[in-house]
Write a protein that holds these residues in place. Structure first.
Motif, PDB file in Angstrom:
ATOM      1  N   LEU A  41       0.857  -1.180   0.000  1.00 17.93           N
ATOM      2  CA  LEU A  41       0.000   0.000   0.000  1.00 17.93           C
ATOM      3  C   LEU A  41       0.898   1.235   0.000  1.00 17.93           C
ATOM      4  O   LEU A  41       1.972   1.227   0.598  1.00 17.93           O
ATOM      5  CB  LEU A  41      -0.914  -0.006   1.228  1.00 17.93           C
ATOM      6  CG  LEU A  41      -1.777  -1.256   1.381  1.00 17.93           C
ATOM      7  CD1 LEU A  41      -2.472  -1.259   2.721  1.00 17.93           C
ATOM      8  CD2 LEU A  41      -2.772  -1.365   0.244  1.00 17.93           C
ATOM      9  N   LEU A  42       0.477   2.296  -0.666  1.00 17.34           N
ATOM     10  CA  LEU A  42       1.323   3.471  -0.827  1.00 17.34           C
ATOM     11  C   LEU A  42       0.680   4.690  -0.170  1.00 17.34           C
ATOM     12  O   LEU A  42      -0.140   5.380  -0.779  1.00 17.34           O
ATOM     13  CB  LEU A  42       1.572   3.734  -2.317  1.00 17.34           C
ATOM     14  CG  LEU A  42       2.112   2.533  -3.099  1.00 17.34           C
ATOM     15  CD1 LEU A  42       2.213   2.866  -4.580  1.00 17.34           C
ATOM     16  CD2 LEU A  42       3.452   2.088  -2.553  1.00 17.34           C
ATOM     17  N   PRO A  43       1.018   4.977   1.089  1.00 21.74           N
ATOM     18  CA  PRO A  43       0.429   6.113   1.799  1.00 21.74           C
ATOM     19  C   PRO A  43       0.881   7.444   1.205  1.00 21.74           C
ATOM     20  O   PRO A  43       2.060   7.653   0.962  1.00 21.74           O
ATOM     21  CB  PRO A  43       0.927   5.958   3.228  1.00 21.74           C
ATOM     22  CG  PRO A  43       1.968   4.911   3.224  1.00 21.74           C
ATOM     23  CD  PRO A  43       1.949   4.228   1.909  1.00 21.74           C
ATOM     24  N   ILE A  44      -0.095   8.330   0.966  1.00 22.20           N
ATOM     25  CA  ILE A  44       0.232   9.645   0.407  1.00 22.20           C
ATOM     26  C   ILE A  44      -0.109  10.791   1.343  1.00 22.20           C
ATOM     27  O   ILE A  44       0.366  11.899   1.163  1.00 22.20           O
ATOM     28  CB  ILE A  44      -0.434   9.871  -0.967  1.00 22.20           C
ATOM     29  CG1 ILE A  44      -1.948   9.732  -0.868  1.00 22.20           C
ATOM     30  CG2 ILE A  44       0.143   8.924  -1.997  1.00 22.20           C
ATOM     31  CD1 ILE A  44      -2.688  10.165  -2.103  1.00 22.20           C
ATOM     32  N   ASN A  45      -0.952  10.527   2.340  1.00 20.63           N
ATOM     33  CA  ASN A  45      -1.327  11.582   3.285  1.00 20.63           C
ATOM     34  C   ASN A  45      -1.851  10.926   4.555  1.00 20.63           C
ATOM     35  O   ASN A  45      -2.606   9.964   4.488  1.00 20.63           O
ATOM     36  CB  ASN A  45      -2.390  12.496   2.674  1.00 20.63           C
ATOM     37  CG  ASN A  45      -2.587  13.773   3.446  1.00 20.63           C
ATOM     38  OD1 ASN A  45      -1.871  14.062   4.392  1.00 20.63           O
ATOM     39  ND2 ASN A  45      -3.568  14.557   3.045  1.00 20.63           N
TER      40      ASN A  45
END
Length: 93
Positions: A41-45
């Motif tokens: 998963l790629l957290p952006i905020n």
């Protein structure tokens, strides 16, 4: 790999970041954000939960003098379609 490098502070910034380096508030959640990266998963905020933190707090404070900060935690991230579908199914339970 790029996201994990950012959250482990090996990479200085992302194009959508307003400043170089990891925001101090994100540093409070660094281990959880790295864990998400390892899951694909790629957290952006992200925002940490606060409960009556003084507005003068160096990391989490904001607003009027002598105030208290209350905020809910949240997380925005990119996910592969198959993982997103699995997350949606888990959320329905």
């Amino acid at each position: 790999a790029m996201f994990a490098k950012y959250y482990s502070k090996e990479l200085a910034n992302f194009p959508w970041c307003e400043k170089d380096g990891l925001y101090e508030q994100a540093s409070l959640m660094q281990s959880q954000l790295l864990w998400m990266c390892k899951l694909g998963l790629l957290p952006i905020n992200a925002q940490a939960r606060t409960n009556a933190v003084p507005s003068s707090d160096r990391v989490l404070g904001w607003g009027a003098k002598n105030g208290l900060v209350y905020q809910k935690a949240y997380l925005e991230f990119f996910a592969p379609k198959d993982q997103l579908e699995a997350l949606i199914e888990c959320a329905k339970r």
